[in-house]
Scaffold this active site. Structure first.
Site, PDB file in Angstrom:
ATOM      1  N   TYR A   1       0.830  -1.205   0.000  1.00 45.52           N
ATOM      2  CA  TYR A   1       0.000   0.000   0.000  1.00 45.52           C
ATOM      3  C   TYR A   1       0.868   1.260   0.000  1.00 45.52           C
ATOM      4  O   TYR A   1       1.570   1.555   0.970  1.00 45.52           O
ATOM      5  CB  TYR A   1      -0.957   0.017   1.202  1.00 45.52           C
ATOM      6  CG  TYR A   1      -1.931  -1.148   1.234  1.00 45.52           C
ATOM      7  CD1 TYR A   1      -2.179  -1.914   0.088  1.00 45.52           C
ATOM      8  CD2 TYR A   1      -2.603  -1.494   2.391  1.00 45.52           C
ATOM      9  CE1 TYR A   1      -3.075  -2.984   0.114  1.00 45.52           C
ATOM     10  CE2 TYR A   1      -3.498  -2.565   2.426  1.00 45.52           C
ATOM     11  CZ  TYR A   1      -3.713  -3.301   1.274  1.00 45.52           C
ATOM     12  OH  TYR A   1      -4.587  -4.354   1.305  1.00 45.52           O
TER      13      TYR A   1
ATOM     14  N   ILE B   1     -13.177  -5.359   7.155  1.00 44.61           N
ATOM     15  CA  ILE B   1     -12.127  -4.354   7.377  1.00 44.61           C
ATOM     16  C   ILE B   1     -12.308  -3.156   6.436  1.00 44.61           C
ATOM     17  O   ILE B   1     -11.454  -2.884   5.588  1.00 44.61           O
ATOM     18  CB  ILE B   1     -10.712  -4.963   7.230  1.00 44.61           C
ATOM     19  CG1 ILE B   1     -10.579  -5.784   5.923  1.00 44.61           C
ATOM     20  CG2 ILE B   1     -10.352  -5.820   8.427  1.00 44.61           C
ATOM     21  CD1 ILE B   1      -9.123  -6.091   5.542  1.00 44.61           C
TER      22      ILE B   1
HETATM   23  P1  NAP Z   1     -13.933  -0.421   1.168  1.00 46.01           P
HETATM   24  O1  NAP Z   1     -13.538  -0.498   2.574  1.00 46.01           O
HETATM   25  O2  NAP Z   1     -14.986  -1.293   0.637  1.00 46.01           O
HETATM   26  O3  NAP Z   1     -14.348   1.067   0.795  1.00 46.01           O
HETATM   27  C1  NAP Z   1     -13.601   2.194   1.171  1.00 46.01           C
HETATM   28  C2  NAP Z   1     -14.376   3.416   0.638  1.00 46.01           C
HETATM   29  O4  NAP Z   1     -15.624   3.497   1.347  1.00 46.01           O
HETATM   30  C3  NAP Z   1     -13.652   4.712   0.811  1.00 46.01           C
HETATM   31  O5  NAP Z   1     -13.887   5.493  -0.363  1.00 46.01           O
HETATM   32  C4  NAP Z   1     -14.347   5.340   2.012  1.00 46.01           C
HETATM   33  O6  NAP Z   1     -14.387   6.741   1.910  1.00 46.01           O
HETATM   34  C5  NAP Z   1     -15.751   4.811   1.874  1.00 46.01           C
HETATM   35  N1  NAP Z   1     -16.418   4.735   3.177  1.00 46.01           N
HETATM   36  C6  NAP Z   1     -15.922   4.247   4.351  1.00 46.01           C
HETATM   37  N2  NAP Z   1     -16.834   4.324   5.336  1.00 46.01           N
HETATM   38  C7  NAP Z   1     -17.935   4.889   4.784  1.00 46.01           C
HETATM   39  C8  NAP Z   1     -19.203   5.251   5.287  1.00 46.01           C
HETATM   40  N3  NAP Z   1     -19.534   5.026   6.572  1.00 46.01           N
HETATM   41  N4  NAP Z   1     -20.104   5.823   4.444  1.00 46.01           N
HETATM   42  C9  NAP Z   1     -19.782   6.038   3.149  1.00 46.01           C
HETATM   43  N5  NAP Z   1     -18.594   5.717   2.607  1.00 46.01           N
HETATM   44  C10 NAP Z   1     -17.681   5.145   3.418  1.00 46.01           C
HETATM   45  O7  NAP Z   1     -12.674  -0.634   0.185  1.00 46.01           O
HETATM   46  P2  NAP Z   1     -11.146  -1.011   0.355  1.00 46.01           P
HETATM   47  O8  NAP Z   1     -10.373   0.091   0.965  1.00 46.01           O
HETATM   48  O9  NAP Z   1     -10.718  -1.538  -0.983  1.00 46.01           O
HETATM   49  O10 NAP Z   1     -11.156  -2.302   1.327  1.00 46.01           O
HETATM   50  C11 NAP Z   1     -10.964  -2.209   2.716  1.00 46.01           C
HETATM   51  C12 NAP Z   1      -9.570  -2.670   3.119  1.00 46.01           C
HETATM   52  O11 NAP Z   1      -9.364  -4.029   2.763  1.00 46.01           O
HETATM   53  C13 NAP Z   1      -8.436  -1.941   2.424  1.00 46.01           C
HETATM   54  O12 NAP Z   1      -8.280  -0.625   2.886  1.00 46.01           O
HETATM   55  C14 NAP Z   1      -7.291  -2.874   2.683  1.00 46.01           C
HETATM   56  O13 NAP Z   1      -6.831  -2.743   4.011  1.00 46.01           O
HETATM   57  C15 NAP Z   1      -7.977  -4.236   2.486  1.00 46.01           C
HETATM   58  N6  NAP Z   1      -7.847  -4.782   1.105  1.00 46.01           N
HETATM   59  C16 NAP Z   1      -7.163  -5.963   0.953  1.00 46.01           C
HETATM   60  C17 NAP Z   1      -6.995  -6.497  -0.323  1.00 46.01           C
HETATM   61  C18 NAP Z   1      -6.229  -7.788  -0.493  1.00 46.01           C
HETATM   62  O14 NAP Z   1      -5.914  -8.158  -1.634  1.00 46.01           O
HETATM   63  N7  NAP Z   1      -5.920  -8.484   0.579  1.00 46.01           N
HETATM   64  C19 NAP Z   1      -7.551  -5.851  -1.440  1.00 46.01           C
HETATM   65  C20 NAP Z   1      -8.288  -4.695  -1.241  1.00 46.01           C
HETATM   66  C21 NAP Z   1      -8.431  -4.163   0.035  1.00 46.01           C
HETATM   67  P3  NAP Z   1     -13.489   7.669   2.906  1.00 46.01           P
HETATM   68  O15 NAP Z   1     -12.084   7.264   2.681  1.00 46.01           O
HETATM   69  O16 NAP Z   1     -13.846   9.034   2.470  1.00 46.01           O
HETATM   70  O17 NAP Z   1     -13.963   7.369   4.314  1.00 46.01           O
END
Ligand code: NAP
Length: 281
Positions: free
Chosen positions: A53, A237
């Site tokens: 990241y 997460i």
């Molecule tokens: P996500 O958590 O599904 O979505 C994050 C988005 O949702 C951001 O734009 C955030 O905006 C918004 N958000 C958060 N809380 C909210 C709420 N209460 N209301 C409205 N919008 C909201 O996507 P992600 O970041 O891809 O996945 C989560 C985590 O999983 C990652 O950060 C990472 O740690 C992990 N991950 C792992 C892999 C893997 O291959 N192992 C792949 C992808 C992700 P704001 O930032 O403005 O709050």
């Protein structure tokens, strides 16, 4: 608070905090740190990051955010498949520890499967654990066949972190039950569909209209999270870049979806009827 228990006996809240894209912008940095601190103050423990990241920028920010509260955090990081050789894992882990400014990781995951034999990566994880640099290990983006291979090699894989949301239900066909049967916790990533179209779906707005939390009327994001966390052995997460979003996500732990809610969601986002390959982002 809903919890999940790892096969080593450790129990953590079923809601954690993702940090992909965190630390990339100087303008957002203070708010992102405040967001993680808000989550910890609200009782969350798991913070998920990865060497990938922002090329280490996420780990740097997390290290700064948790410096004085390290013992309160269950810290997860991931090694890239390109670093998954025995020596590569050991070097990558030390680099992550440096960036995170800590002496140990609570959980170290192989980010996805690459060309290195699993035995070699597992041996590195085991030795890191013996040395006290990590307290557990697991994998990410592993489907059932990969998990079966892991189980033959070791009974110590604690976590499988995979894409799981209303938009991506393929894992329900067999992987979630498989993880449950071995005691491997499923960590659902991108549970909010990365903040995209999922949150605009009318079915989520409809169900949100039927629920209240102590923070006020429920919203679609809370329904999406409550849905992921409804399953035993599954934690979510989501990444939240502000305390406002973080606290809203914490309030999702108060929501219990009814049979009727689940029916509406099944209609809008049908569950898989057959095996589909594991999707990943
Ligand atoms: P996500 O958590 O599904 O979505 C994050 C988005 O949702 C951001 O734009 C955030 O905006 C918004 N958000 C958060 N809380 C909210 C709420 N209460 N209301 C409205 N919008 C909201 O996507 P992600 O970041 O891809 O996945 C989560 C985590 O999983 C990652 O950060 C990472 O740690 C992990 N991950 C792992 C892999 C893997 O291959 N192992 C792949 C992808 C992700 P704001 O930032 O403005 O709050």
């Amino acid at each position: 608070m809903k919890t999940v228990t790892l096969r080593n006996g450790t129990t953590v809240p079923a809601l954690g905090m993702g940090t992909w894209n965190v630390g990339d912008s100087a303008d957002r940095r203070a708010l992102e740190i405040e967001s993680l601190r808000t989550g910890l103050e609200a009782g969350l423990r798991v913070i998920d990051t990865a060497e990938m990241y922002g090329n280490g920028r996420s780990e740097k920010l997390v290290g700064e955010a948790i410096a004085d509260v390290r013992d309160d955090v269950y810290l997860v990081s991931k090694v890239l498949p390109s670093n998954a050789s025995y020596d590569g894992v050991r070097r990558a882990c030390r680099r992550s520890l440096d960036r995170l400014d800590t002496d140990w990781l609570d959980m170290y995951l192989l980010h996805w499967r690459g060309g290195t034999p699993l035995e070699e990566t597992i041996r590195a994880f085991e030795d890191l654990q013996t040395d006290g640099l990590i307290r557990g290990w697991g994998v990410s983006n592993f489907d059932v066949d990969d998990m079966e291979e892991i189980e033959v090699l070791s009974g110590a894989c604690q976590v499988n972190q995979v894409l799981y949301s209303l938009e991506h239900r393929g894992t329900e066909f067999d992987l979630l039950d498989h993880d449950l049967s071995t005691g491997t916790v499923t960590m659902a990533y991108s549970p909010l569909g990365q903040g995209g179209d999922l949150l605009q779906h009318p079915a989520l707005a409809e169900i949100a209209g039927r629920h209240e939390t102590s923070a006020g009327p429920a919203d679609p994001a809370q329904i999406a999270l409550a849905w992921v966390m409804r399953r035993e052995n599954v934690m979510a997460i989501p990444k939240a870049g502000s305390p406002k979003h973080l606290l809203s996500n914490v309030a999702s732990l108060e929501i219990s979806l009814t049979e009727e809610d689940l029916k509406v969601l099944d209609h809008a986002f049908p569950p898989p009827q057959r095996k589909v390959s594991l999707a990943m982002i």
